[in-house]
Design a protein around this motif. Structure first.
Motif, PDB file in Angstrom:
ATOM      1  N   GLN A 249       7.119   7.832  -6.736  1.00  0.00           N
ATOM      2  CA  GLN A 249       8.348   7.534  -6.472  1.00  0.00           C
ATOM      3  C   GLN A 249       8.358   7.214  -4.899  1.00  0.00           C
ATOM      4  O   GLN A 249       7.718   7.800  -4.138  1.00  0.00           O
ATOM      5  CB  GLN A 249       9.383   8.994  -6.384  1.00  0.00           C
ATOM      6  CG  GLN A 249      10.658   8.490  -5.914  1.00  0.00           C
ATOM      7  CD  GLN A 249      11.446   9.734  -5.934  1.00  0.00           C
ATOM      8  OE1 GLN A 249      11.456  10.625  -6.763  1.00  0.00           O
ATOM      9  NE2 GLN A 249      12.441  10.051  -4.995  1.00  0.00           N
ATOM     10  N   VAL A 250       8.863   5.983  -4.587  1.00  0.00           N
ATOM     11  CA  VAL A 250       8.882   5.371  -3.185  1.00  0.00           C
ATOM     12  C   VAL A 250      10.053   6.205  -2.424  1.00  0.00           C
ATOM     13  O   VAL A 250      11.231   6.272  -2.623  1.00  0.00           O
ATOM     14  CB  VAL A 250       9.157   4.001  -3.066  1.00  0.00           C
ATOM     15  CG1 VAL A 250       9.240   3.398  -1.614  1.00  0.00           C
ATOM     16  CG2 VAL A 250       7.984   3.048  -3.626  1.00  0.00           C
ATOM     17  N   ILE A 251       9.442   6.599  -1.324  1.00  0.00           N
ATOM     18  CA  ILE A 251      10.309   7.643  -0.270  1.00  0.00           C
ATOM     19  C   ILE A 251      11.007   6.614   0.636  1.00  0.00           C
ATOM     20  O   ILE A 251      12.305   6.555   0.709  1.00  0.00           O
ATOM     21  CB  ILE A 251       9.669   8.530   0.440  1.00  0.00           C
ATOM     22  CG1 ILE A 251       9.267   9.621  -0.632  1.00  0.00           C
ATOM     23  CG2 ILE A 251      10.527   9.205   1.362  1.00  0.00           C
ATOM     24  CD1 ILE A 251       8.376  10.552  -0.244  1.00  0.00           C
ATOM     25  N   LYS A 252      10.131   5.735   1.255  1.00  0.00           N
ATOM     26  CA  LYS A 252      10.409   4.745   2.414  1.00  0.00           C
ATOM     27  C   LYS A 252       9.417   3.763   2.662  1.00  0.00           C
ATOM     28  O   LYS A 252       8.132   4.063   2.822  1.00  0.00           O
ATOM     29  CB  LYS A 252      11.328   5.309   3.580  1.00  0.00           C
ATOM     30  CG  LYS A 252      10.210   6.035   4.345  1.00  0.00           C
ATOM     31  CD  LYS A 252      10.895   6.913   5.594  1.00  0.00           C
ATOM     32  CE  LYS A 252       9.918   7.645   6.367  1.00  0.00           C
ATOM     33  NZ  LYS A 252      10.561   8.117   7.615  1.00  0.00           N
ATOM     34  N   LEU A 253       9.988   2.696   3.518  1.00  0.00           N
ATOM     35  CA  LEU A 253       8.870   1.808   3.964  1.00  0.00           C
ATOM     36  C   LEU A 253       8.626   2.174   5.368  1.00  0.00           C
ATOM     37  O   LEU A 253       9.624   2.742   6.250  1.00  0.00           O
ATOM     38  CB  LEU A 253       9.556   0.406   4.145  1.00  0.00           C
ATOM     39  CG  LEU A 253       8.874  -0.766   5.037  1.00  0.00           C
ATOM     40  CD1 LEU A 253       7.670  -1.275   3.902  1.00  0.00           C
ATOM     41  CD2 LEU A 253       9.804  -1.815   5.114  1.00  0.00           C
ATOM     42  N   LEU A 254       7.422   2.376   5.452  1.00  0.00           N
ATOM     43  CA  LEU A 254       6.911   2.928   6.943  1.00  0.00           C
ATOM     44  C   LEU A 254       6.245   1.996   8.023  1.00  0.00           C
ATOM     45  O   LEU A 254       6.579   2.201   9.072  1.00  0.00           O
ATOM     46  CB  LEU A 254       5.679   3.944   6.623  1.00  0.00           C
ATOM     47  CG  LEU A 254       5.968   5.312   6.019  1.00  0.00           C
ATOM     48  CD1 LEU A 254       4.460   5.978   5.877  1.00  0.00           C
ATOM     49  CD2 LEU A 254       6.617   6.039   6.702  1.00  0.00           C
ATOM     50  N   ASP A 255       5.931   1.060   7.260  1.00  0.00           N
ATOM     51  CA  ASP A 255       5.071   0.052   8.299  1.00  0.00           C
ATOM     52  C   ASP A 255       4.993  -1.307   7.643  1.00  0.00           C
ATOM     53  O   ASP A 255       4.987  -1.445   6.399  1.00  0.00           O
ATOM     54  CB  ASP A 255       3.711   0.485   8.960  1.00  0.00           C
ATOM     55  CG  ASP A 255       3.538   0.301  10.006  1.00  0.00           C
ATOM     56  OD1 ASP A 255       3.834  -0.880  10.697  1.00  0.00           O
ATOM     57  OD2 ASP A 255       2.757   0.923  10.880  1.00  0.00           O
ATOM     58  N   THR A 256       4.663  -2.392   8.451  1.00  0.00           N
ATOM     59  CA  THR A 256       4.122  -3.535   7.949  1.00  0.00           C
ATOM     60  C   THR A 256       3.100  -4.059   8.956  1.00  0.00           C
ATOM     61  O   THR A 256       3.141  -3.968  10.169  1.00  0.00           O
ATOM     62  CB  THR A 256       5.477  -4.365   8.070  1.00  0.00           C
ATOM     63  OG1 THR A 256       6.665  -4.128   7.520  1.00  0.00           O
ATOM     64  CG2 THR A 256       5.179  -5.925   7.613  1.00  0.00           C
ATOM     65  N   THR A 257       2.147  -4.576   8.278  1.00  0.00           N
ATOM     66  CA  THR A 257       1.091  -5.024   8.935  1.00  0.00           C
ATOM     67  C   THR A 257       0.809  -6.647   8.699  1.00  0.00           C
ATOM     68  O   THR A 257       1.315  -7.130   7.367  1.00  0.00           O
ATOM     69  CB  THR A 257      -0.521  -4.580   8.928  1.00  0.00           C
ATOM     70  OG1 THR A 257      -0.614  -4.352   7.444  1.00  0.00           O
ATOM     71  CG2 THR A 257      -0.200  -2.983   9.219  1.00  0.00           C
TER      72      THR A 257
ATOM     73  N   ASP B 288       0.979  -1.231   0.011  1.00  0.00           N
ATOM     74  CA  ASP B 288       0.042   0.090   0.044  1.00  0.00           C
ATOM     75  C   ASP B 288       0.873   1.068  -0.081  1.00  0.00           C
ATOM     76  O   ASP B 288       2.069   1.295   0.594  1.00  0.00           O
ATOM     77  CB  ASP B 288      -0.991  -0.090   1.468  1.00  0.00           C
ATOM     78  CG  ASP B 288      -2.041  -1.040   1.172  1.00  0.00           C
ATOM     79  OD1 ASP B 288      -2.247  -1.519   0.188  1.00  0.00           O
ATOM     80  OD2 ASP B 288      -2.518  -1.394   2.220  1.00  0.00           O
ATOM     81  N   ALA B 289       0.405   2.427  -0.362  1.00  0.00           N
ATOM     82  CA  ALA B 289       1.160   3.707  -0.583  1.00  0.00           C
ATOM     83  C   ALA B 289       0.440   4.547   0.154  1.00  0.00           C
ATOM     84  O   ALA B 289      -0.831   4.884  -0.095  1.00  0.00           O
ATOM     85  CB  ALA B 289       1.240   4.124  -2.076  1.00  0.00           C
TER      86      ALA B 289
ATOM     87  N   LEU C 245       3.042  -4.326   3.104  1.00  0.00           N
ATOM     88  CA  LEU C 245       4.125  -3.281   3.433  1.00  0.00           C
ATOM     89  C   LEU C 245       3.567  -2.083   2.964  1.00  0.00           C
ATOM     90  O   LEU C 245       2.983  -2.151   1.893  1.00  0.00           O
ATOM     91  CB  LEU C 245       5.390  -3.772   2.535  1.00  0.00           C
ATOM     92  CG  LEU C 245       6.042  -5.286   2.658  1.00  0.00           C
ATOM     93  CD1 LEU C 245       6.907  -5.630   1.505  1.00  0.00           C
ATOM     94  CD2 LEU C 245       6.531  -5.302   3.941  1.00  0.00           C
ATOM     95  N   ILE C 246       3.641  -1.069   3.968  1.00  0.00           N
ATOM     96  CA  ILE C 246       3.132   0.087   3.694  1.00  0.00           C
ATOM     97  C   ILE C 246       4.349   1.266   3.321  1.00  0.00           C
ATOM     98  O   ILE C 246       5.067   1.279   4.230  1.00  0.00           O
ATOM     99  CB  ILE C 246       2.278   0.765   4.704  1.00  0.00           C
ATOM    100  CG1 ILE C 246       1.059  -0.044   5.077  1.00  0.00           C
ATOM    101  CG2 ILE C 246       1.725   2.126   4.496  1.00  0.00           C
ATOM    102  CD1 ILE C 246       1.204  -1.203   6.094  1.00  0.00           C
ATOM    103  N   TYR C 247       4.267   1.864   2.278  1.00  0.00           N
ATOM    104  CA  TYR C 247       5.250   2.680   1.922  1.00  0.00           C
ATOM    105  C   TYR C 247       4.898   4.115   1.804  1.00  0.00           C
ATOM    106  O   TYR C 247       3.717   4.663   1.455  1.00  0.00           O
ATOM    107  CB  TYR C 247       5.766   2.499   0.285  1.00  0.00           C
ATOM    108  CG  TYR C 247       6.475   1.122   0.123  1.00  0.00           C
ATOM    109  CD1 TYR C 247       7.901   1.081   0.416  1.00  0.00           C
ATOM    110  CD2 TYR C 247       6.210   0.012  -0.029  1.00  0.00           C
ATOM    111  CE1 TYR C 247       8.909   0.171   0.492  1.00  0.00           C
ATOM    112  CE2 TYR C 247       6.950  -1.217  -0.065  1.00  0.00           C
ATOM    113  CZ  TYR C 247       7.975  -1.098   0.127  1.00  0.00           C
ATOM    114  OH  TYR C 247       9.116  -2.326   0.089  1.00  0.00           O
ATOM    115  N   LEU C 248       5.657   5.115   2.143  1.00  0.00           N
ATOM    116  CA  LEU C 248       5.431   6.521   2.088  1.00  0.00           C
ATOM    117  C   LEU C 248       6.137   6.810   0.493  1.00  0.00           C
ATOM    118  O   LEU C 248       7.144   6.311   0.168  1.00  0.00           O
ATOM    119  CB  LEU C 248       6.188   7.190   3.148  1.00  0.00           C
ATOM    120  CG  LEU C 248       6.042   8.819   2.930  1.00  0.00           C
ATOM    121  CD1 LEU C 248       4.755   9.469   3.121  1.00  0.00           C
ATOM    122  CD2 LEU C 248       7.119   9.235   3.603  1.00  0.00           C
TER     123      LEU C 248
END
Length: 154
Positions: A89-97, A36-37, A107-110
């Motif tokens: 553009q993916v900035i970084k991985l924020l979270d994982t659920t 997810d983004a 995987l949740i990406y900013l």
């Protein structure tokens, strides 16, 4: 004791690598991997897509499932583009659920939109919108919590 014996057998039995790999594959749980983004605009509103095929909550974060062998960052870029025509553009991985019920890891990406915001409807997404964290449409509770957790507070 049994575990120790099994590890000893694993070490000493002359099993070919493909047999060992198959045993590991069979003996471990399988999960779908989705991405997810979280994409915020300059006003700190979050990008959401309207997925008309969904029954409970049609609005939600952009995202989807990985294809075999695909890198998660490539998957979220592909999914957003396929669903909307938007390049990110993916900035970084924020979270994982993780959902045990659906055997899925997300995987949740900013991310941020690259270039002009030109939305193209697709079979999966009929419309898009940017919503402030305090005025979200009905969406999955876990997605609402993520948006509220990561939205930049004024």
């Amino acid at each position: 004791m049994i575990k120790a014996v099994l590890f000893w057998l694993w070490k000493v039995l002359p099993l070919p690598k493909f047999v060992r790999a198959a045993m590991v594959w069979i003996g471990n749980p399988k999960f779908l991997v989705s991405v997810d983004a979280l994409i915020f605009n300059a006003e700190n509103a979050c990008l959401l897509f309207n997925h008309p095929y969904r029954q409970d909550y049609t609005w939600g974060l952009p995202g989807g499932y990985l294809k075999r062998g695909e890198h998660p960052q490539s998957a979220i870029q592909r999914e957003v583009f396929e669903e909307s025509g938007l390049e990110i553009q993916v900035i970084k991985l924020l979270d994982t659920t993780m959902s045990e019920k659906h055997r899925r890891i997300t995987l949740i990406y900013l991310a941020e939109i690259v270039g002009e915001v030109k939305f193209t409807p697709s079979v999966e997404v009929s419309e898009f919108g940017f919503f402030p964290a305090d005025h979200l449409p009905d969406l999955f509770p876990n997605q609402k919590a993520l948006i509220q957790k990561y939205s930049r507070q004024p």
